[in-house]
Write a protein that holds these residues in place. Sequence first.
Motif, PDB file in Angstrom:
ATOM      1  N   ILE A 115       0.848  -1.191   0.000  1.00  0.00           N
ATOM      2  CA  ILE A 115       0.000   0.000   0.000  1.00  0.00           C
ATOM      3  C   ILE A 115       0.886   1.244   0.000  1.00  0.00           C
ATOM      4  CG2 ILE A 115      -1.666   1.352   1.326  1.00  0.00           C
ATOM      5  CD1 ILE A 115      -2.794  -1.314   2.370  1.00  0.00           C
ATOM      6  N   LEU A 116       0.615   2.139  -0.932  1.00  0.00           N
ATOM      7  CA  LEU A 116       1.243   3.456  -0.936  1.00  0.00           C
ATOM      8  C   LEU A 116       0.191   4.462  -0.510  1.00  0.00           C
ATOM      9  CD1 LEU A 116       3.166   3.358  -4.370  1.00  0.00           C
ATOM     10  CD2 LEU A 116       3.967   2.611  -2.112  1.00  0.00           C
ATOM     11  N   CYS A 117       0.515   5.283   0.469  1.00  0.00           N
ATOM     12  CA  CYS A 117      -0.415   6.290   0.975  1.00  0.00           C
ATOM     13  C   CYS A 117       0.276   7.641   0.914  1.00  0.00           C
ATOM     14  CB  CYS A 117      -0.815   5.938   2.408  1.00  0.00           C
ATOM     15  SG  CYS A 117      -2.069   7.020   3.118  1.00  0.00           S
ATOM     16  N   GLU A 118      -0.416   8.679   0.457  1.00  0.00           N
ATOM     17  CA  GLU A 118       0.201   9.974   0.177  1.00  0.00           C
ATOM     18  C   GLU A 118      -0.434  11.101   0.998  1.00  0.00           C
ATOM     19  OE1 GLU A 118      -0.566  10.269  -3.968  1.00  0.00           O
ATOM     20  OE2 GLU A 118       0.733   8.604  -4.519  1.00  0.00           O
ATOM     21  N   PRO A 119      -0.315  11.062   2.313  1.00  0.00           N
ATOM     22  CA  PRO A 119      -0.900  12.128   3.132  1.00  0.00           C
ATOM     23  C   PRO A 119      -0.073  13.401   3.078  1.00  0.00           C
ATOM     24  CG  PRO A 119       0.357  10.658   4.515  1.00  0.00           C
ATOM     25  CD  PRO A 119       0.416  10.074   3.118  1.00  0.00           C
ATOM     26  N   GLY A 120      -0.736  14.515   3.140  1.00  0.00           N
ATOM     27  CA  GLY A 120      -0.046  15.806   3.243  1.00  0.00           C
ATOM     28  C   GLY A 120      -0.673  16.600   4.360  1.00  0.00           C
ATOM     29  N   ARG A 121      -1.906  17.088   4.112  1.00  0.00           N
ATOM     30  CA  ARG A 121      -2.653  17.862   5.094  1.00  0.00           C
ATOM     31  C   ARG A 121      -2.717  17.142   6.449  1.00  0.00           C
ATOM     32  NH1 ARG A 121      -6.820  21.328   3.498  1.00  0.00           N
ATOM     33  NH2 ARG A 121      -6.926  20.148   1.569  1.00  0.00           N
ATOM     34  N   TYR A 122      -3.011  15.836   6.419  1.00  0.00           N
ATOM     35  CA  TYR A 122      -3.172  15.074   7.656  1.00  0.00           C
ATOM     36  C   TYR A 122      -1.928  15.165   8.552  1.00  0.00           C
ATOM     37  CZ  TYR A 122      -3.324  11.085  10.809  1.00  0.00           C
ATOM     38  OH  TYR A 122      -3.270  10.298  11.930  1.00  0.00           O
ATOM     39  N   LEU A 123      -0.758  15.188   7.938  1.00  0.00           N
ATOM     40  CA  LEU A 123       0.483  15.182   8.713  1.00  0.00           C
ATOM     41  C   LEU A 123       0.839  16.549   9.278  1.00  0.00           C
ATOM     42  CD1 LEU A 123       2.727  12.863   6.491  1.00  0.00           C
ATOM     43  CD2 LEU A 123       1.476  12.249   8.572  1.00  0.00           C
ATOM     44  N   VAL A 124       0.541  17.622   8.522  1.00  0.00           N
ATOM     45  CA  VAL A 124       1.117  18.920   8.894  1.00  0.00           C
ATOM     46  C   VAL A 124       0.125  20.043   9.186  1.00  0.00           C
ATOM     47  CG1 VAL A 124       3.299  18.446   7.700  1.00  0.00           C
ATOM     48  CG2 VAL A 124       1.435  19.563   6.453  1.00  0.00           C
ATOM     49  N   ALA A 125      -1.131  19.924   8.759  1.00  0.00           N
ATOM     50  CA  ALA A 125      -2.053  21.064   8.868  1.00  0.00           C
ATOM     51  C   ALA A 125      -2.186  21.568  10.297  1.00  0.00           C
ATOM     52  CB  ALA A 125      -3.425  20.706   8.302  1.00  0.00           C
ATOM     53  N   ASN A 126      -2.548  20.671  11.216  1.00  0.00           N
ATOM     54  CA  ASN A 126      -2.792  21.085  12.590  1.00  0.00           C
ATOM     55  C   ASN A 126      -1.524  21.131  13.429  1.00  0.00           C
ATOM     56  OD1 ASN A 126      -5.560  21.536  12.338  1.00  0.00           O
ATOM     57  ND2 ASN A 126      -6.026  19.372  12.602  1.00  0.00           N
ATOM     58  N   ALA A 127      -0.382  20.974  12.770  1.00  0.00           N
ATOM     59  CA  ALA A 127       0.912  21.133  13.438  1.00  0.00           C
ATOM     60  C   ALA A 127       1.542  22.471  13.073  1.00  0.00           C
ATOM     61  CB  ALA A 127       1.846  19.987  13.062  1.00  0.00           C
ATOM     62  N   GLY A 128       0.758  23.376  12.491  1.00  0.00           N
ATOM     63  CA  GLY A 128       1.310  24.656  12.057  1.00  0.00           C
ATOM     64  C   GLY A 128       0.381  25.815  12.365  1.00  0.00           C
ATOM     65  N   TRP A 129       0.989  26.979  12.622  1.00  0.00           N
ATOM     66  CA  TRP A 129       0.238  28.200  12.919  1.00  0.00           C
ATOM     67  C   TRP A 129       0.867  29.376  12.183  1.00  0.00           C
ATOM     68  CZ3 TRP A 129       2.040  24.606  16.294  1.00  0.00           C
ATOM     69  CH2 TRP A 129       1.108  23.917  17.086  1.00  0.00           C
ATOM     70  N   LEU A 130       0.064  30.398  11.961  1.00  0.00           N
ATOM     71  CA  LEU A 130       0.565  31.652  11.407  1.00  0.00           C
ATOM     72  C   LEU A 130       0.341  32.750  12.448  1.00  0.00           C
ATOM     73  CD1 LEU A 130       1.681  33.412   9.095  1.00  0.00           C
ATOM     74  CD2 LEU A 130      -0.663  33.597   8.226  1.00  0.00           C
ATOM     75  N   LEU A 131       1.424  33.408  12.838  1.00  0.00           N
ATOM     76  CA  LEU A 131       1.360  34.518  13.783  1.00  0.00           C
ATOM     77  C   LEU A 131       1.295  35.838  13.028  1.00  0.00           C
ATOM     78  CD1 LEU A 131       4.020  33.442  16.426  1.00  0.00           C
ATOM     79  CD2 LEU A 131       1.665  34.101  16.964  1.00  0.00           C
ATOM     80  N   THR A 132       0.435  36.731  13.471  1.00  0.00           N
ATOM     81  CA  THR A 132       0.313  38.041  12.834  1.00  0.00           C
ATOM     82  C   THR A 132      -0.013  39.091  13.884  1.00  0.00           C
ATOM     83  OG1 THR A 132      -0.831  39.293  11.087  1.00  0.00           O
ATOM     84  CG2 THR A 132      -2.145  37.676  12.288  1.00  0.00           C
ATOM     85  N   ARG A 133       0.412  40.325  13.621  1.00  0.00           N
ATOM     86  CA  ARG A 133       0.149  41.427  14.554  1.00  0.00           C
ATOM     87  C   ARG A 133      -0.877  42.394  13.960  1.00  0.00           C
ATOM     88  NH1 ARG A 133       3.270  41.607  19.000  1.00  0.00           N
ATOM     89  NH2 ARG A 133       5.374  40.718  18.942  1.00  0.00           N
ATOM     90  N   VAL A 134      -1.656  42.983  14.850  1.00  0.00           N
ATOM     91  CA  VAL A 134      -2.615  44.020  14.463  1.00  0.00           C
ATOM     92  C   VAL A 134      -1.857  45.290  14.104  1.00  0.00           C
ATOM     93  CG1 VAL A 134      -4.503  45.490  15.267  1.00  0.00           C
ATOM     94  CG2 VAL A 134      -4.455  43.058  15.899  1.00  0.00           C
ATOM     95  N   LEU A 135      -2.229  45.877  12.962  1.00  0.00           N
ATOM     96  CA  LEU A 135      -1.688  47.186  12.588  1.00  0.00           C
ATOM     97  C   LEU A 135      -2.580  48.301  13.133  1.00  0.00           C
ATOM     98  CD1 LEU A 135      -0.710  46.416   8.881  1.00  0.00           C
ATOM     99  CD2 LEU A 135       0.800  46.472  10.878  1.00  0.00           C
ATOM    100  N   TYR A 136      -3.870  48.175  12.875  1.00  0.00           N
ATOM    101  CA  TYR A 136      -4.841  49.122  13.401  1.00  0.00           C
ATOM    102  C   TYR A 136      -6.238  48.642  13.032  1.00  0.00           C
ATOM    103  CZ  TYR A 136      -2.808  50.836   8.998  1.00  0.00           C
ATOM    104  OH  TYR A 136      -2.213  50.912   7.758  1.00  0.00           O
ATOM    105  N   GLU A 137      -7.230  49.380  13.518  1.00  0.00           N
ATOM    106  CA  GLU A 137      -8.628  49.083  13.199  1.00  0.00           C
ATOM    107  C   GLU A 137      -9.208  50.211  12.363  1.00  0.00           C
ATOM    108  OE1 GLU A 137     -11.549  47.840  15.884  1.00  0.00           O
ATOM    109  OE2 GLU A 137     -10.241  46.530  17.068  1.00  0.00           O
ATOM    110  N   LYS A 138     -10.279  49.883  11.628  1.00  0.00           N
ATOM    111  CA  LYS A 138     -11.046  50.919  10.937  1.00  0.00           C
ATOM    112  C   LYS A 138     -12.498  50.479  10.822  1.00  0.00           C
ATOM    113  CE  LYS A 138     -11.194  51.528   6.548  1.00  0.00           C
ATOM    114  NZ  LYS A 138     -10.903  51.819   5.126  1.00  0.00           N
TER     115      LYS A 138
END
Length: 407
Positions: A257-280
Amino acid sequence: MTIDFQALADKYGTPLYVYDFERITENYRQLKDAFAGQKSLIAYAVKANSNLSVIAHLGKLGAGADCVSGGELLRARRAGIEPYRIIFSGVGKRDEEIELALREEILLLNLESEAEMKRVEDVARRLGKEARISIRVNPNVDPKTHPYISTGLHENKFGVEIDIAKRMYIYAKNSDWLDPVGIHFHIGSQLTDMEPIREAAGIVADLVRSLAAIGVEIRFFDVGGGLGVVYRDEEPIEVEAYARAITEAIRGLDLTILCEPGRYLVANAGWLLTRVLYEKRNGEKRFVIVDAAMNDLLRPSLYDAYHRVEMLTESEGRGEATPADVVGPVCESGDWLAKDLELPPTEPGDLLLIHSAGAYGFTMASNYNTRGRAAEIACEGGSCRPIRDRENFEDQIRLELGHLEEE
């Protein structure tokens, strides 16, 4: 492990991608263990997150690589993946990419049309190298997922119908330059319903049996990837049930069996950090403008995808949370990361954490609006380290400078 996101943002700046390598390890081992007792290779889908350190980390665990371009194949090799663990998929391969795969002597090429098969045969003949191939069969099963990531229906561009696949296998068996060793199907991504997978596996396994009756002996049963993950309230498929459905479909067949996971392995192991510039505000509409944008995380704009956004900065005493759209600086109305998110009043410099960004985040990033791509950080064993530096202006224009005409 516990990650100090505030410290990482202070040290490396934002936008910033952060990955938990220990969680990636756990996800890999859970899937690999589900196939215990059955010959299997977990070939990581490089397109999900193609950072060299991510690929190398999975390679050390025993994973192979599923590549969809010559560039991804070269990334896998540079990251230390052995050729016999590499699969080359994709609906359109250039001659030079086919040649690269044959020279590297990878495990197999997944083919998606008769025209592609003839091109592979021609390149193999020219190089004097037999090409190990697999044919992607389109089982015409509805995966019940987003139409942009559905791949198993006749209306999609991927794979060939069963009758065409049989004709291709007979042709390949009689060719001096093609060795039909595998069969492949992949019905879509972000799959959360077990039944379409079970149905597709059964259809393709029956095809393997009919091919054996005419002397075409398949050795590799490639089930693709597509296992869904939790972004909001999805109920993902249990990997044990997934593996059981596959192994039951091929019962009595001697297949790896060959299995080709991508999202399953890494999606919930990653985050994006961002800062607020301002509101409008535009009338009654509230916008929280941050320093990350659609060029950093395209999924919301492309798929209308949901990512949970968490405010990390303490906001007690600021007032009541109200709906807001979290948007970036890119000059497009489609540049948004979250809509109608309940947020307290924000201030410049507040830190937001975007969850489930480990797959199709940085790998789909661009330099649109001449914005440099984010840095990437790996966390493991109680410490964090950079695995890609932040891109600056000089990085972006390097390939143009030599062509700039002086006036």
